[in-house]
Structure formats: structure tokens, C-alpha cells
Design an enzyme around this catalytic site. Sequence first.
Site, PDB file in Angstrom:
ATOM      1  N   CYS A  64       0.983  -1.256   0.173  1.00  0.00           N
ATOM      2  CA  CYS A  64       0.101  -0.006  -0.111  1.00  0.00           C
ATOM      3  C   CYS A  64       0.920   1.182  -0.019  1.00  0.00           C
ATOM      4  O   CYS A  64       2.041   1.111   0.347  1.00  0.00           O
ATOM      5  CB  CYS A  64      -1.029   0.127   1.089  1.00  0.00           C
ATOM      6  SG  CYS A  64      -0.302  -0.720   2.664  1.00  0.00           S
ATOM      7  N   TYR A  68      -4.552 -14.224  -0.832  1.00  0.00           N
ATOM      8  CA  TYR A  68      -3.622 -13.664   0.232  1.00  0.00           C
ATOM      9  C   TYR A  68      -4.132 -14.250   1.319  1.00  0.00           C
ATOM     10  O   TYR A  68      -5.150 -14.381   1.836  1.00  0.00           O
ATOM     11  CB  TYR A  68      -4.114 -11.994   0.165  1.00  0.00           C
ATOM     12  CG  TYR A  68      -3.328 -11.354   1.115  1.00  0.00           C
ATOM     13  CD1 TYR A  68      -2.017 -11.418   1.355  1.00  0.00           C
ATOM     14  CD2 TYR A  68      -3.990 -10.267   1.862  1.00  0.00           C
ATOM     15  CE1 TYR A  68      -1.426 -10.713   2.288  1.00  0.00           C
ATOM     16  CE2 TYR A  68      -3.400  -9.616   2.719  1.00  0.00           C
ATOM     17  CZ  TYR A  68      -2.337  -9.602   2.856  1.00  0.00           C
ATOM     18  OH  TYR A  68      -1.453  -8.749   4.007  1.00  0.00           O
ATOM     19  N   HIS A 101       0.168 -11.721   6.946  1.00  0.00           N
ATOM     20  CA  HIS A 101       0.039 -10.793   7.712  1.00  0.00           C
ATOM     21  C   HIS A 101      -1.221 -10.758   8.932  1.00  0.00           C
ATOM     22  O   HIS A 101      -1.319  -9.764   9.464  1.00  0.00           O
ATOM     23  CB  HIS A 101      -0.086  -9.403   6.936  1.00  0.00           C
ATOM     24  CG  HIS A 101       0.996  -9.194   6.154  1.00  0.00           C
ATOM     25  ND1 HIS A 101       0.856  -9.073   4.845  1.00  0.00           N
ATOM     26  CD2 HIS A 101       2.290  -8.876   6.498  1.00  0.00           C
ATOM     27  CE1 HIS A 101       2.183  -8.928   4.163  1.00  0.00           C
ATOM     28  NE2 HIS A 101       2.782  -8.910   5.098  1.00  0.00           N
ATOM     29  N   ASP A 130       7.280  -8.439   9.161  1.00  0.00           N
ATOM     30  CA  ASP A 130       7.337  -8.554   7.717  1.00  0.00           C
ATOM     31  C   ASP A 130       8.314  -7.375   7.107  1.00  0.00           C
ATOM     32  O   ASP A 130       9.418  -7.373   6.661  1.00  0.00           O
ATOM     33  CB  ASP A 130       6.197  -8.824   6.983  1.00  0.00           C
ATOM     34  CG  ASP A 130       6.381  -9.083   5.440  1.00  0.00           C
ATOM     35  OD1 ASP A 130       7.354  -9.410   5.111  1.00  0.00           O
ATOM     36  OD2 ASP A 130       5.434  -8.677   4.647  1.00  0.00           O
TER      37      ASP A 130
HETATM   38  C1  LIG Z   1       4.272   0.822   2.790  1.00  0.00           C
HETATM   39  C2  LIG Z   1       4.204  -0.742   2.714  1.00  0.00           C
HETATM   40  C3  LIG Z   1       3.089  -1.061   2.406  1.00  0.00           C
HETATM   41  C4  LIG Z   1       2.630  -2.538   2.458  1.00  0.00           C
HETATM   42  N1  LIG Z   1       1.360  -2.936   2.024  1.00  0.00           N
HETATM   43  C5  LIG Z   1       1.030  -4.425   1.988  1.00  0.00           C
HETATM   44  C6  LIG Z   1       0.070  -4.601   1.135  1.00  0.00           C
HETATM   45  O1  LIG Z   1      -0.951  -3.970   1.072  1.00  0.00           O
HETATM   46  N2  LIG Z   1      -0.258  -6.337   1.081  1.00  0.00           N
HETATM   47  C7  LIG Z   1       0.959  -6.893   1.298  1.00  0.00           C
HETATM   48  O2  LIG Z   1       0.779  -8.202   1.193  1.00  0.00           O
HETATM   49  N3  LIG Z   1       2.039  -6.566   1.814  1.00  0.00           N
HETATM   50  C8  LIG Z   1       2.242  -5.233   2.206  1.00  0.00           C
HETATM   51  N4  LIG Z   1       3.377  -4.757   2.680  1.00  0.00           N
HETATM   52  C9  LIG Z   1       4.630  -5.749   2.986  1.00  0.00           C
HETATM   53  C10 LIG Z   1       5.538  -6.038   1.833  1.00  0.00           C
HETATM   54  O3  LIG Z   1       4.744  -6.584   0.423  1.00  0.00           O
HETATM   55  C11 LIG Z   1       6.562  -6.796   2.045  1.00  0.00           C
HETATM   56  O4  LIG Z   1       6.319  -8.129   2.377  1.00  0.00           O
HETATM   57  C12 LIG Z   1       7.525  -6.358   3.182  1.00  0.00           C
HETATM   58  O5  LIG Z   1       7.504  -4.873   3.355  1.00  0.00           O
HETATM   59  C13 LIG Z   1       8.894  -6.877   3.315  1.00  0.00           C
HETATM   60  O6  LIG Z   1       9.406  -6.306   2.126  1.00  0.00           O
HETATM   61  P1  LIG Z   1      10.567  -5.558   2.055  1.00  0.00           P
HETATM   62  O7  LIG Z   1      11.686  -5.817   2.861  1.00  0.00           O
HETATM   63  O8  LIG Z   1      11.222  -5.886   0.243  1.00  0.00           O
HETATM   64  O9  LIG Z   1       9.792  -4.071   1.960  1.00  0.00           O
HETATM   65  C14 LIG Z   1       3.762  -3.500   2.785  1.00  0.00           C
HETATM   66  C15 LIG Z   1       4.891  -2.901   2.844  1.00  0.00           C
HETATM   67  C16 LIG Z   1       5.265  -1.525   3.112  1.00  0.00           C
HETATM   68  C17 LIG Z   1       6.673  -1.206   3.298  1.00  0.00           C
END
Ligand SMILES: Cc1cc2nc3c(=O)[nH]c(=O)nc-3n(C[C@H](O)[C@H](O)[C@H](O)COP(=O)(O)O)c2cc1C
Length: 692
Positions: free
Chosen positions: A31, A171, A174, A267
Site C-alpha cells: 500500500c 492472500y 500478515h 514482515d
Molecule cells: C508501505 C508498505 C505497505 C505494504 N502493504 C502491503 C499490502 O498491502 N499487502 C501485502 O501483502 N504486503 C504489504 N506490505 C508488505 C510488503 O509486501 C513486504 O512483504 C514487506 O515490506 C517486506 O518486504 P521488503 O523488505 O522488500 O519491504 C507493505 C509494505 C510496506 C513497506
Amino acid sequence: MTRDPRYDVLFEPVKIGPVTAKNRFYQAPHCNGMGRTFPSSMAAMRGVKAEGGWAVISTEQIDIHPSSDITPATEGRLWSDSDLPYLARMCDAVHEHGALASIEPVHNGKIAANLYSREVPLFPTHMPVSMFNAPLQARAMDKADIRAYRRWHLDAVRRAKRAGFDIICCYAGHNLSLAGMFMLNRYNFRTDEYGGSLENRVRLFREIIEDTKDAVGDSMGVIVRFSVDELRGAEGLEADKEGRDIVEMLAELPDMWDVNIAEWDNDSMTSRFADEGYQEPFIDFVKKVTTKPVVAVGRYTTPDRMVAIVNKGIVDMIGAARPSIADPFLPRKIEEGRIEDIRECIGCNICAAWNNMSSPMRCTQNPTSGEEWRRGWHPERIAPRAVDGAVLVVGAGPAGLEAALAAGQRGHEVILAEARDELGGRVSLESRLPGLATWARVRDYRSYQISQMANIEVYKSSALSAAQILDYGIEHVAIATGARWRRDGYGRHHQFPISGTDAGNLLTPDDIMAGIRPAGDVLIYDDDHYYMGSVVAEQLVADGYRVTLATPHAMVASWTEFTLEQHRIQARLLELGVGIITCHLLRAITDSHVELACIYSGRRQQVEASALVMVVSRLPEDEIYQQLAADSDRLRDAGIKTLKRIGDCHGPATIAAAVYEGHRFARELGEEVSDISFARELSELATEFKLP
Ligand SMILES: Cc1cc2nc3c(=O)[nH]c(=O)nc-3n(C[C@H](O)[C@H](O)[C@H](O)COP(=O)(O)O)c2cc1C
Ligand code: SF4
């Protein structure tokens, strides 16, 4: 430049069922605070990532029914055909650059308070809703509800296909998705075929995946996003127990597995608490139990690490949310052999924070994030200069570095003058505090880029006075001299003098960062509520002090709830033996103790401490700017056409805000800027409304 052959493997295609990703870079769902509320901004942001080389571009979570309404969050929505145009726009933006568009439909179960729709929330069991701890309960779903939920999901899948998506992401991650919530022992007390045994608890998710596969046939790929571990031990899913069992049970059903850890704060862990690749120990079993491709996340920014996890057989695709926000062109830069040009995510979670405040996402490293549509800012391109003349930037903190770099990229001759003997300003100082080392990337990226540019000259140890700046007579001047922490305690809770703040035993974070240390026990008074109070506490404990942290709020570092790290910060301080006093105001400071007062009762207590560190608010270091601005005739006579203050010297804020201000200075130099400097998304009303 050409690509290093070591990285060739990252550019191999990956089949996701009937569709093929052109390389191994997968922008994980995230998001962004724009979603359906600022749809053109959202679509442009996704399009830029596709242009930057990501093979798969995902939406954020897209809620599928009024009973999954998480208002006021600005997420995606797909309730009816009227939601299709903005999603189609995103698909077009993604397809324009040859990437695949993926959508993540979700029903949020008990998360959704349904503030807008006023539907009764739904859940496997009767349970209070989590959003805002609102005084509302979700009701236990009956069979008709379960059938309806399957239908809503299917409707969303069919609509997604019409919008132009190539991939559906089912999905269960989380702890945010109804199908995932059904799997959890702590939520599911049902006695029907959807409760009890693991097979029964997984039944609904299996049905959702099967429904989806049946509906899309060979026209779309179907990914499953599943969190294998919740980091809550036996009370939650564990990667070596039911987390693994579930992957085994559904192993061959999806076209690809997207696996991670839950909840969101685990996460998207900040760099203060986790390094690149932190999820590997939890997800490395997945490829052993399925023949389908696997994608995983873990703040991956370094190509060597990416190659290693592919070659070790841990993943087939590199998932990234934050690294793709910080550098939408990360894949392209690897492909073109421009590793040094990657703007690595610093793991600060400002992106998450702005989203959590229901506002368009901001990024510390990427000032163009969220500005792609409304300002037309591109992360890799900037217009040639609009006016002649050299640029002088005074101060090489985050604002000054970015201003110098961007002005240089526009083709100006730039002089960057820094008073200290190192670049980076607050970033250099703060990144030496415990847990913040990764933040130095803000400085390192920019100082490297600047070092490669012949038209930017950097002078360290060069404090300039207003008189010198006038003497130089450089046409365009940006003052980026930062801010200093206040000693007097004035801030959110204190607008009147506090007795004893003029004493010698009072320090600020600036003193701590300058290496000054108090004598005896320390009380940190935190009315700032972001990270500084807690990192100063960590530093002082490491230096051997006995530390107490007092705050008027009910928890330590309360704003860091938005950056998803509050509970970790509080836990760390507790582990370190830091005394914590919440809901107390600072009343007086003496040589031997600090007097606090309960914010509710006013009852006073004394804490023995021979020193106090005041972490409350900051004042701009804007003396040079004020001196210059005071005399417009002298400015004109000196030939200075532009004078701006930027960053903390303009308004003390986040590092992200400072970088943005520096960038904005350069972008707007010589341009006509109206009072509202960006486009607003009022298009639908604007076209229908006839002016009288
Ligand atoms: C701002 C933000 C919004 C996120 N929104 C979602 C979401 O809507 N759905 C989802 O499955 N994961 C969401 N995530 C989790 C990411 O998909 C990811 O799993 C997580 O940030 C770890 O990955 P990264 O280290 O590459 O950021 C979000 C992460 C961030 C940073
Ligand atoms: S805001 Fe911070 S965590 Fe988020 S993408 Fe940018 S640098 Fe990374």
C-alpha cells in the site's frame, strides 16, 4: 556500462503458470497511501516501477466488499465495476513497460471496522474488531456468509481480469486476510467443516485458490501469498510446524508461492531491528516442498545477496516492497551494470508511516515517490536547467546534498559548502547512534553521485558567513544549515519555562552526538516521540550509564507505531534495563534529581538523576538565511537572484522531508510555481461541474 555476468541469473525469465515474468524482480504488494483515493498518483507510481525493470508489479491489498471496509486507510478497493477504471489505468501503466500486473484481493475480516459501509464485520468467530480498538465486534460467519465471501472473491477475480491484470494473488498473509484468519487456532473455534483440524481450517483458503484457478483458467497466473510464521511461538503459526504443514498441503495448487512472516511489523521490519535477508531462516524450507516457483522478501538491495538466494535454491524471484520504493529503477541499474547508482532503502519505514497516517507514501531515499503524477517528477530524469547561473548550497546535510546533486543534474555549476569536516550533517551524526548505521546510505548515495559530477565542487570545513555569501555573489543560494535541539523543553507539552533548564547538567541529543557525556545517572525526557529518545537511551546504556526515560505519552517513542517498530523499541529498552516512566511531565531539574508530574493527577515524583537529556523539539539554524533575507537591496547588488532555506533550517522534520526539500529546491529553480505546486485529483467532479 554492461551487466556483470554474475548477475545474469537475475534476468532469467520465470514462468508463473500461463504467464511469464521477464526477469526475477517482483515488486511485492504494498500500500502507498494513494490507492483508490489518489488513483492517478498510484498508477503513475506503479508505471515508473515497471519502467525501472520490475517484471511483476503488484497492487496493494484491494478490499473486495463493503464488509471489508478499512476506511480511513487509503488502500485499493474492488467492490463493483465502478472501481475498474482506476485499476485498469494501473494495468495500462504497468503494461506500457512490458511488466505483468498482479492484484491482491482481500477481505480484512476483523481488521475492518466498516466505518464507511456500516456493515457488521465478519470473522470465523465472534471477536472485537482490531482497527482503532473500535467498540464494535465482528460476528461469526455462518455457511451463507462463507458462500458469499467466496462469491465476492470470485467477483473480484473476474473483475480484475477485465481490468487487465495478469496475475491474481490469493492472500493469506500478515493476519490481515479472512482466509488466513480461518487457519489460526487462536481464532477458529468452529465445529463445522471449516474448524477443528488443520485441513478444515485451511479449507476456505483452498477453496479460494481453487475458485480462482477455475475462474481464470489459462488466462492468468495465480500466486499465493502466505505468512509461514508469526513470530509469536506456539500461540501463532510456526514455520517448522503448521506453517510448513500448510505449504505442504497446498504445495502444487498455486502457480507461485510468495512467502513471508507475519504480522506486518515483522514482515517490514526496520533496519534498526533486522538486516537484509532477515526472513530467510523462516522461508527457506518452501522450495523443498513444492515444485512451483517461490518468491520471498527481506529488504533486498544488494545484487550479490539476490544472486546468492537464487543460486542456493531458496527463491526463484526476488520480492521487494521497500527497495522498489527507494529505487524504482533497481533492476535496470543492475542490468546496466550501474550498481553504484542504486539508491538503497535505509529501512526507516517512513513509507509505511505515511501510509499508516492515510497519506500518500513518502520515502527518505526517493524524494520523487508519490510525486510521479502530481508533480511529474521522475526518479531518474530531471529537466535541464530553466535559468542560467551557478548554485551555492550552504550545508551538506540531507537537504543540501540532495539540492546540490539535483541542481547539478539539471546542469548548473554547483558549489556545496559544509562547515564540518564530513558530509551528511545530521545523517552522519545520527547514523553513529545504535541501530541507525544503515541510514548513512542517505549520505553515501548522494556523496558518491556528487563525486562523479564535474560540475559540482564540494568544500568541507568551510563555514560561510552571510557576508562571504554576498561577496561571492553566486546567483542561486540554498541555505541548508540544519537545526539544533532545544534545551528549554518548549514543545508539545511545555509552553512555559521549566525550572532548572539553565543548569549545567542538562544535555541535548546534539551534545550526545558530539560525544559529550553527563556525570552520574541520567534521565531522558522525551516529548519528541520518534526514535531519538530511545537511541540516546541505548547509547548511554552502552556507555555504562544508568538511564531512565520519561515521557508524557503512554508509551515510549509513541510515533514509531506508524513506522511499525514501537513495541520493539520499548522491548529493547526494557531488556537493556532502562527505567521507563510514562504519562509524566517534566516539572523541575536540580543537581540531584528530576521532578516529574503525572499528566492526569498532577501528583509529583522525584527521580534521582544528576543529568537530564532533553529530547523535545528543535530550532532551525537559520541565522545566515535571516541575515541574508533581511536586506533585499544587498542581495540584488550582490547578484543573488534566488535565496531559499531548505530542510531542517526551513522547518525541522524528518530526514525524508529534508531530502524532499533539497530536491524541490532544484526542481523548482527558475520554474514558475503557483501557490498550489502540484496537481490535485479532483478530476471527476471537475469535469462534471459547470462553472456558473
Ligand atoms: C508501505 C508498505 C505497505 C505494504 N502493504 C502491503 C499490502 O498491502 N499487502 C501485502 O501483502 N504486503 C504489504 N506490505 C508488505 C510488503 O509486501 C513486504 O512483504 C514487506 O515490506 C517486506 O518486504 P521488503 O523488505 O522488500 O519491504 C507493505 C509494505 C510496506 C513497506
Ligand atoms: S521510506 Fe525508508 S524504508 Fe521506506 S522505502 Fe524509503 S528508505 Fe526504505
